[in-house]
Design an enzyme around this catalytic site. Structure first.
Site, short mmCIF file in Angstrom:
data_model
loop_
_atom_site.label_atom_id
_atom_site.label_comp_id
_atom_site.label_asym_id
_atom_site.label_seq_id
_atom_site.Cartn_x
_atom_site.Cartn_y
_atom_site.Cartn_z
N ASP A 251 0.04 -3.99 -3.95
CA ASP A 251 0.55 -5.20 -3.29
C ASP A 251 0.60 -5.10 -1.77
OD1 ASP A 251 2.79 -3.53 -3.05
OD2 ASP A 251 4.22 -5.02 -3.80
N CYS A 375 7.63 -6.22 -1.53
CA CYS A 375 8.30 -5.04 -2.08
C CYS A 375 9.77 -5.30 -2.37
CB CYS A 375 8.22 -3.88 -1.09
SG CYS A 375 6.55 -3.28 -0.74
#
Length: 386
Positions: A251, A375
């Site tokens: 990501d 995150c």
């Protein structure tokens, strides 16, 4: 900014036995010629065949977003107050578009509530740090209901001790009455990126790794991922081993903007090659040749980083990628680093690929010394909470 430490790796180095901590800077049926427009929140999505599992795309409708109030003095030290300001800023921003639930230690609930305001719901739930993407279960659809797949969080391969965070999956699902499935793997939510149509992107370094899944090879792990998440095709990217706490989560490297369209993190022009830029080069090579679960080739769009000489943040491990954005109901949240030209360029790219959403820059200068907006957020799919 003077309050920032040189890096979280250096901060953790003083903690015996916990390892180094830093995030790398670097988580149906359409034909190949079909338009590749981004799905709108709340629009109809394909149901799993035969009632099986389906891992939805982040741009699908959310019931809520989960975030966590950081509590680890040993990691953040004098920066703890600033990282709390950052996570509260993210929570308030997302709260303008959908329900936000902040998990906090019971004795820190009041402080978190004051920082976040009335628009954010703060609940007592034992957490250690703010990385909700990795500690909250991965939500899938199964039989028309949401199920949480618990990937047995172990502190990113036991690099850091997270006794409370290891239990977040179980306790959060119990609180919300969501069925829990325990995966046969150790992984984190930032490891996975999907188009909602059966394709999964993942870095080999973050999961085919003895610090998570000792003795399991890639083929075995792929079979278990397909069963646990209901995906049909896994596209493997090499990633980077041992240079950040996540072993290079996907990501911060590559993200779907729509089925068949990915945004790829790229170093600022003129930056000397390193392991992270070589990882991006490898990812681009793989994606340029691969197809997704529906047989489409990928349209790979570069998402350039800012000039590190023009950003506000500091530290050798500062996460300067724009790829760690978060897609919420009607909005996309991106980091704003302070390099005005690069920030504007990234915002323009995201606007182009998410035209029905507001693109909202958020300053995260302290969080970015260890991670990013994606995150620190975790979406629960479903109809928006009333």
């Amino acid at each position: 900014m003077s309050h920032l430490l040189p890096s979280r790796r250096a901060a953790l180095g003083a903690l015996a036995g916990l390892g180094a901590l830093a995030f790398g800077s670097a988580a149906c049926g359409a034909s190949e010629t079909a338009p590749r427009s981004n799905a709108l929140a709340g629009s109809p999505q394909p149901s799993p065949a035969g009632g099986g599992r389906r891992l939805g795309a982040e741009w699908e409708s959310h019931t809520r977003t989960f975030v966590a109030w950081p509590a680890l003095d040993a990691v953040w030290m004098e920066d703890l107050r600033y990282v709390r300001e950052d996570i509260a800023r993210i929570a308030r921003a997302v709260g303008e578009y959908e329900a936000v639930v902040m998990m906090a230690l019971p004795d820190q609930v009041d402080a978190a509530q004051r920082a976040c305001g009335s628009q954010v719901e703060v609940i007592p739930l034992a957490v250690d740090d703010l990385w909700a993407r990795d500690t909250v279960p991965v939500f899938v659809e199964e039989g028309g209901k949401v199920v949480g797949v618990d990937f047995n969080f172990n502190g990113w391969g036991r690099k850091q001790e997270h006794k409370n965070d290891a239990q977040v999956g179980r306790t959060l699902l119990q609180k919300y009455g969501i069925p829990r499935v325990q995966a046969p793997l150790v992984a984190e939510g930032g490891s996975f990126e999907t188009d909602g149509e059966g394709t999964l992107l993942i870095t080999e370094s973050s999961i085919v790794n003895d610090n998570r899944n000792r003795g399991k090879n890639r083929d075995a792990i792929e079979a278990e991922l397909k069963q646990a998440l209901g995906v049909e095709k896994v596209v493997w990217l090499a990633g980077v081993r041992g240079q950040d706490i996540t072993d290079a989560h996907v990501d911060s490297l590559v993200r779907f903007a729509a089925p068949g369209v990915v945004l790829l993190d790229r170093a600022h022009p003129g930056t000397p090659p390193d392991s992270w830029s070589r990882s991006a080069d490898q990812a681009k090579s793989v994606l340029s040749k691969a197809t997704d679960a529906r047989g489409r080739r990928f349209d790979v769009i570069d998402l350039p980083q800012p000039d590190l000489n023009r950003i506000r943040g500091e530290g050798d491990d500062f996460v300067s990628t724009y790829a760690n954005f978060y897609v919420a109901n009607d909005a996309v949240f991106m980091p704003e680093f302070g390099d005005r030209q690069a920030d504007d360029r990234a915002r323009g790219i995201l606007r182009e690929h998410f035209p029905k959403r507001e693109v909202v820059p958020v300053a995260i200068d302290t969080i970015a010394s260890g991670g990013g907006i994606h995150c620190s957020t975790h979406d629960q799919p479903g109809k928006p909470a009333a």
